[in-house]
Write an enzyme that holds these catalytic residues in place. Structure first.
Site, PDB file in Angstrom:
ATOM      1  N   ASP A 266      -3.448  -0.164  -0.261  1.00 37.66           N
ATOM      2  CA  ASP A 266      -2.198  -0.496   0.429  1.00 37.66           C
ATOM      3  C   ASP A 266      -1.087  -0.656  -0.603  1.00 37.66           C
ATOM      4  OD1 ASP A 266      -1.915  -3.559  -0.341  1.00 37.66           O
ATOM      5  OD2 ASP A 266      -4.015  -3.197   0.167  1.00 37.66           O
ATOM      6  N   ASP A 268       0.762  -3.550  -0.910  1.00 36.52           N
ATOM      7  CA  ASP A 268       1.056  -4.975  -1.001  1.00 36.52           C
ATOM      8  C   ASP A 268       2.224  -5.311  -0.068  1.00 36.52           C
ATOM      9  OD1 ASP A 268       0.127  -7.431  -2.214  1.00 36.52           O
ATOM     10  OD2 ASP A 268       2.008  -7.493  -3.322  1.00 36.52           O
TER      11      ASP A 268
END
Length: 352
Positions: A266, A268
């Site tokens: 991802d 963050d």
């Protein structure tokens, strides 16, 4: 004196179970006896377990390898996160696998018994640790699904986690940690990982491999705020996780070569155009990354084992604590405890 494999297994408390897998629950009170049994048992094994693999989120087993033994040793710092599975390739090359968060992901990052994990791997004879971890990306160019081999760490843990084998003893030691990962091991691993990624059967375009970077280790278990995420970017952080510390520090104290293979899941929380990271988003890429990590491990294991066996990646780890020990007169209880991970300095023969 132990003269047969049966006697050794009996002494270690190893029981034969189905599918040719040996299981052990080792409860030996003396660190000196632990080390003695370890040396005797592995002296009679044709191929040692030199490589340890620590699996992170999503990587709870190496189901593509053949398990031969399972150990659950009690160390002076307790039991490891999970039983350690020893698996092997058809060639006979063996490795030890440990699930950092437990086989059912039941251990929070702050509660991982990192000292027991590293001590247990050292006890089994491991000299090199290749750790895997799911991470958040702090850079646009590091995409979910990419692999990263970092070379630096920023510590954002909060002192909750025991970070040294010397804590709770009367022995003071200051391990060098300027380069937190073994540079020789990283240099050795990178071409192997590149080759492994290029040979993945499930993709026409191999995942990107980033061969350096700084990993920020935060406390968790909550994810970052947007302000924190942007601060880490300003500090030079490239990826973020909750697990590399104190693991890397303890490997250094135990004189083990250590490297991290990170898999991005991802971005963050720093991307203002997107929602902050959620567990659901992480799991979108976690399973695929874990499967690729298993294939990488199986691909690089044999060549890495040969290099480790020749001692080509151990010069920066072995002997590293020799000049880090400040205290020279040790209480017997502390000496015996530390002999579990550093028998070279704290074994009985050194004390006498």
């Amino acid at each position: 004196m132990f003269t047969t494999h049966r006697q050794i297994r009996t002494a270690l408390g190893v029981l034969r179970v189905q599918d040719n897998v040996w299981r052990a629950n080792l409860l030996i009170p003396s660190a000196d006896l632990f080390c003695t049994l370890h040396r005797r048992s592995y002296a009679m094994t044709s191929r040692k377990v030199l490589i340890g693999v620590i699996g992170g989120s999503g990587l709870y087993d190496l189901e593509n390898l053949t398990p031969t033994e399972v150990y659950n040793p009690e160390t002076p710092w307790g039991f490891p996160s999970s039983p350690i599975t020893v698996s092997q390739l058809p060639s006979g090359v063996r490795l030890a696998f440990l699930a950092r968060h437990g086989t059912g992901h039941s251990i929070l990052p702050s509660d991982v018994p990192a000292r027991a994990n590293i001590a247990a791997l050292k006890y089994l004879g491991v000299k090199v640790i290749v750790a895997f971890s799911a991470v958040g990306s702090l850079r646009e160019q590091i995409h979910p699904g990419d692999f990263i081999v970092p070379d630096q760490i920023i510590d954002r843990t909060k002192g909750i986690r025991p970070a040294s084998f010397f804590q709770g003893t009367s022995v003071v030691a200051h391990a060098m940690f300027g380069d937190p990962f073994d540079s020789q091991l990283i240099k050795t691993l990178i071409p192997m990982i590149q080759k492994a990624l290029a040979s993945l059967p499930d993709t026409t375009t191999p995942p990107n491999l980033h061969t350096s970077g700084t990993v920020v280790c935060m406390e968790g278990p909550q994810f970052s705020t947007r302000a924190e995420s942007n601060m880490y970017r300003a500090w030079g952080g490239d990826i973020i996780n909750m697990s590399v510390l104190p693991e890397a520090k303890l490997a250094r104290e135990a004189e083990l070569s250590y490297a991290l293979i990170a898999t991005a899941t991802d971005y963050d929380a720093w991307r203002v155009s997107e929602e902050p990271v959620t567990v659901a988003e992480v799991y979108k890429t976690l399973s695929n990354n874990a499967d690729r990590s298993r294939k990488i491990t199986a691909t690089i294991l044999e060549e890495l084992h040969e290099i480790v066996e020749r001692g080509e990646v151990l010069t920066s780890a072995e002997g590293g604590m020799q000049y880090s020990l400040v205290t020279r007169n040790w209480p017997e209880g502390d000496r015996e405890k530390l002999a579990f991970v550093l028998p070279k300095y704290f074994g009985k023969e050194q004390a006498n």
